[in-house]
Design a protein around this motif. Structure first.
Motif, PDB file in Angstrom:
ATOM      1  N   PRO A 110     -33.973 -15.246  25.307  1.00  0.00           N
ATOM      2  CA  PRO A 110     -33.332 -16.561  25.335  1.00  0.00           C
ATOM      3  C   PRO A 110     -32.759 -16.909  23.970  1.00  0.00           C
ATOM      4  CG  PRO A 110     -35.696 -16.823  25.095  1.00  0.00           C
ATOM      5  CD  PRO A 110     -35.445 -15.342  25.234  1.00  0.00           C
ATOM      6  N   GLY A 111     -31.945 -17.939  23.943  1.00  0.00           N
ATOM      7  CA  GLY A 111     -31.377 -18.386  22.677  1.00  0.00           C
ATOM      8  C   GLY A 111     -31.110 -19.870  22.738  1.00  0.00           C
ATOM      9  N   SER A 112     -30.598 -20.394  21.649  1.00  0.00           N
ATOM     10  CA  SER A 112     -30.271 -21.819  21.608  1.00  0.00           C
ATOM     11  C   SER A 112     -29.217 -22.134  22.669  1.00  0.00           C
ATOM     12  CB  SER A 112     -29.725 -22.175  20.228  1.00  0.00           C
ATOM     13  OG  SER A 112     -29.093 -23.433  20.281  1.00  0.00           O
ATOM     14  N   ILE A 113     -29.326 -23.320  23.283  1.00  0.00           N
ATOM     15  CA  ILE A 113     -28.306 -23.728  24.256  1.00  0.00           C
ATOM     16  C   ILE A 113     -26.977 -23.984  23.566  1.00  0.00           C
ATOM     17  CG2 ILE A 113     -29.930 -24.661  25.935  1.00  0.00           C
ATOM     18  CD1 ILE A 113     -29.252 -27.473  24.843  1.00  0.00           C
ATOM     19  N   HIS A 139     -29.479 -16.542  29.672  1.00  0.00           N
ATOM     20  CA  HIS A 139     -30.080 -17.652  30.419  1.00  0.00           C
ATOM     21  C   HIS A 139     -29.778 -17.528  31.912  1.00  0.00           C
ATOM     22  CE1 HIS A 139     -30.130 -20.188  26.479  1.00  0.00           C
ATOM     23  NE2 HIS A 139     -31.108 -19.312  26.540  1.00  0.00           N
ATOM     24  N   ILE A 169     -32.158 -14.998  33.294  1.00  0.00           N
ATOM     25  CA  ILE A 169     -33.527 -15.524  33.413  1.00  0.00           C
ATOM     26  C   ILE A 169     -33.623 -16.415  34.654  1.00  0.00           C
ATOM     27  CG2 ILE A 169     -35.240 -17.054  32.334  1.00  0.00           C
ATOM     28  CD1 ILE A 169     -34.160 -15.937  29.589  1.00  0.00           C
ATOM     29  N   ARG A 170     -32.590 -17.233  34.869  1.00  0.00           N
ATOM     30  CA  ARG A 170     -32.577 -18.068  36.078  1.00  0.00           C
ATOM     31  C   ARG A 170     -32.606 -17.209  37.336  1.00  0.00           C
ATOM     32  NH1 ARG A 170     -28.224 -21.300  34.132  1.00  0.00           N
ATOM     33  NH2 ARG A 170     -28.988 -23.235  33.239  1.00  0.00           N
ATOM     34  N   PHE A 218     -29.081 -35.292  25.865  1.00  0.00           N
ATOM     35  CA  PHE A 218     -29.484 -35.196  27.272  1.00  0.00           C
ATOM     36  C   PHE A 218     -29.821 -36.598  27.804  1.00  0.00           C
ATOM     37  CE2 PHE A 218     -30.383 -30.883  29.117  1.00  0.00           C
ATOM     38  CZ  PHE A 218     -29.772 -30.136  28.134  1.00  0.00           C
ATOM     39  N   ILE A 229     -35.907 -26.467  28.123  1.00  0.00           N
ATOM     40  CA  ILE A 229     -34.700 -26.036  27.427  1.00  0.00           C
ATOM     41  C   ILE A 229     -35.059 -24.844  26.547  1.00  0.00           C
ATOM     42  CG2 ILE A 229     -32.942 -26.735  25.748  1.00  0.00           C
ATOM     43  CD1 ILE A 229     -33.212 -29.588  26.718  1.00  0.00           C
ATOM     44  N   PRO A 230     -34.387 -23.706  26.729  1.00  0.00           N
ATOM     45  CA  PRO A 230     -34.721 -22.539  25.908  1.00  0.00           C
ATOM     46  C   PRO A 230     -34.195 -22.709  24.493  1.00  0.00           C
ATOM     47  CG  PRO A 230     -32.799 -22.066  27.230  1.00  0.00           C
ATOM     48  CD  PRO A 230     -33.248 -23.450  27.623  1.00  0.00           C
ATOM     49  N   LEU A 254     -35.104 -23.329  33.868  1.00  0.00           N
ATOM     50  CA  LEU A 254     -34.390 -23.260  32.595  1.00  0.00           C
ATOM     51  C   LEU A 254     -33.144 -24.130  32.701  1.00  0.00           C
ATOM     52  CD1 LEU A 254     -33.509 -19.949  30.729  1.00  0.00           C
ATOM     53  CD2 LEU A 254     -31.842 -21.762  31.070  1.00  0.00           C
ATOM     54  N   VAL A 255     -32.978 -25.105  31.796  1.00  0.00           N
ATOM     55  CA  VAL A 255     -31.765 -25.925  31.821  1.00  0.00           C
ATOM     56  C   VAL A 255     -31.040 -25.847  30.487  1.00  0.00           C
ATOM     57  CG1 VAL A 255     -32.513 -27.513  33.630  1.00  0.00           C
ATOM     58  CG2 VAL A 255     -33.038 -28.051  31.266  1.00  0.00           C
ATOM     59  N   GLU A 256     -29.733 -25.725  30.583  1.00  0.00           N
ATOM     60  CA  GLU A 256     -28.898 -25.653  29.376  1.00  0.00           C
ATOM     61  C   GLU A 256     -28.113 -26.937  29.159  1.00  0.00           C
ATOM     62  OE1 GLU A 256     -27.001 -21.910  30.849  1.00  0.00           O
ATOM     63  OE2 GLU A 256     -27.169 -21.331  28.752  1.00  0.00           O
ATOM     64  N   ASP A 277     -27.258 -29.426  34.577  1.00  0.00           N
ATOM     65  CA  ASP A 277     -28.214 -28.535  35.246  1.00  0.00           C
ATOM     66  C   ASP A 277     -29.351 -29.362  35.852  1.00  0.00           C
ATOM     67  OD1 ASP A 277     -26.826 -26.290  34.465  1.00  0.00           O
ATOM     68  OD2 ASP A 277     -28.132 -25.826  32.767  1.00  0.00           O
TER      69      ASP A 277
END
Lengths: 368, 368
Positions: free
Chosen positions: A250-253, A262, A265-266, B129, B249-250, B271-273, B277
């Motif tokens: 994963p990484g920063s959004i 991401h 992963i979903r 958010f 949130i990743p 997982l939400v970006e 989402d």
């Protein structure tokens, strides 16, 4: 090997793969003896039949000339050195051109793929993961592309491990050109591989085909950084379709290069934060695949249960309590190098063996 | 309301909650009439029976004095303004002290929680958010703590929406003190809530108890940034146990404040970006919960199917094609404010209604 010409002829029939054999144990060379009518019944089109009947002799000569060079070899469907995991995919290639160690293709390996334009941190992450995983005995397989691919190969080399690069062109071309030196290093510590004969340029449509080999050789595919449109997502999809594990970091959004990961992963890919997370998943996975594939390395079921399979006992005895290299263990046990490497990896996952700097292995006391 | 003293007495019986009623429709005030033997049979210990029999009159006076102040109220188990989602959890509080709008507690709301020491980017993410979600009609519920909690309340206020803060102390204390001004703003645009009576200090063991109210009021809990040891993971676990959705949130694997979120995602959190989402998941969720809870807002099943429930038709007619506030829609339809807010949110999720700056709603043409 015997005369490679019939195999090189098969390699030049467009789109032909082991899936067309329609039956285990069938010899692809038999196609060369069959009538046009019999071939047509098996779905061969006119172009495929013509390619089979009238191979271009100059093209075959160029393949043979390449094969005559030191370190080059051809791995053919059904042979002992054909990698068992790759043989299990539905559209396995009939031949593999190899520059380097053909045995490296049968090592337990993890595919690492990702963006050609990663962030600096993504590049470093790929290198770190590959260094750690390769150093612990897992070969790292990728596509020699710019970005994450190259960082993964480099990390594996830094870790003193094995690495395999699958190309989307003939091996007489190095693509991308910037990676000529890297390709040499990969061939020296693993293998460059392609199912495409000499003179095949790196065309766009070769890459999904190349990607199926990357995922097919590997117990799992790890995507490091990938945009939503990245070709790495194709490799991940192929891995999933081939029943292999998919891992994503994963990484920063706020990092567009994390979007692809991401999404994976979903869709069910395993989220991994460290190389150890990969190992934690791989223990069971390697055992399962190995049991199903009939690989040379004995099933390690007994290792977890602390009742050692006889071959593992022989290996641990050969290892003794002084660090030893894989080569010396091969000499002491008479096992094949890839079987020794697989067994060492499984013993390492079970905490019975530890790897030391310089690629030496030593025993660990039980319970430590 | 009638005399609050019996409820305030119940509020001061340590650990007592609606789960002890053992039977739907039972009136908690009946405990006050029962014999010691009958109470003991229901599991009341000596201390609980004593607290029930001999409440401290000065303590009750302090609660009553607080309740007499403007904007303060008591929401009691079984009353019309007891929030239906909270009533569905197994250990629902018997009373809620409220500073602000008791109706806000029944609005569709999302809990947003996270680290008290987030990164600057995490803080901004929480604010963005919350601003987006609250601006779109979803109340934002949190715990008024430093870090992500405060950023979430602030974002909701910036978005012109509702926000609810649940405290782990009596409402005569503002904790943490730095948030006195924020607490006032929350009370003015939503509610400060606690099940703890006046004079209760913010002790550590009150916080898991406070967290169950945060998750219990909400259709889902979104964790923005959290270390592995964060109390936010307790809130997320409670949400999951209460059958509510958990969102996370990743973040970069190099950010320790993303570890808690990654663990949640591995355990099944969504997982939400983006805020969208969250909305994508909430549409179905709100309908499901609403159908199960018997909330005042009519079930929106028919909205998705383009056959409008009669109440939705009335609301859309009342809305017309000029922007209108919730207050004016309440006046035009006679529906309760929370029902109007719920219905507007569901219509918005269905693309029938859009929110404009200043909290005004307008119709959208079908198919746009």
């Amino acid at each position: 090997m015997n005369d490679p010409k019939p195999w090189l002829t098969l390699a030049r029939v467009p789109g032909l793969h082991a899936g067309h054999l329609a039956g285990a144990g069938r010899d692809p060379l038999a196609w060369l003896e069959e009538s046009d009518g019999a071939l047509a019944q098996q779905g061969f089109g006119a172009a495929a039949i013509s390619a089979l009947r009238h191979p271009d002799p100059r093209a075959l000569d160029s393949d043979e000339a390449w094969l005559a060079e030191p370190g080059h070899s051809l791995v053919t469907w059904g042979s002992a050195d054909y990698p068992p995991l790759l043989a299990a995919i539905p559209d396995a290639p009939l031949v593999l051109f190899v520059d380097g160690s053909a045995a490296a293709l049968s090592l337990p390996q993890l595919a690492m793929v990702g963006s050609r334009n990663p962030t600096q941190l993504g590049r470093e992450t790929a290198e770190q993961f590959a260094r750690h995983l390769a150093g612990a005995g897992l070969a790292i397989t990728s596509g020699l592309a710019l970005g994450i691919d190259a960082a993964s190969h480099r990390g594996a080399l830094q870790g003193g491990g094995w690495t395999v690069a699958v190309l989307g062109c003939g091996l007489d071309t190095v693509y991308p050109r910037e990676h000529a030196a890297l390709a040499q290093a990969v061939a020296a510590h693993g293998a460059l591989v392609s199912d495409l004969p000499m003179g095949t340029p790196p065309l766009k449509h070769h890459f999904p085909r190349r990607n199926r080999i990357i995922s097919g050789l590997s117990v799992g595919t790890l995507v490091v950084e990938a945009a939503l449109q990245s070709g790495s997502l194709i490799t991940a999809r192929l891995a999933a379709e081939q029943g292999r594990e998919v891992f994503a970091i994963p990484g920063s959004i706020h990092n567009p290069m994390a979007r692809g990961c991401h999404r994976l992963i979903r869709q069910g890919a395993k989220l991994v934060e460290t190389a150890d997370d990969v190992f934690a998943e791989l223990g069971a996975l390697l055992r399962g695949l190995r049991a199903g594939m009939g690989s040379e390395a004995p099933d390690a079921q007994g290792v977890s249960g602390h009742v050692l399979d006889k071959d593992y006992e022989i290996l641990l005895d050969a290892l003794g309590f002084a660090p030893a290299s894989i080569d010396s263990l091969v000499a002491r046990t008479g096992f094949a190098a890839d079987a020794v490497a697989s067994m060492l990896l499984i013993l390492e996952l079970d905490g019975r063996v530890a790897q030391q700097p310089g690629g030496l292995f030593c025993r660990r006391l039980a319970g430590k």
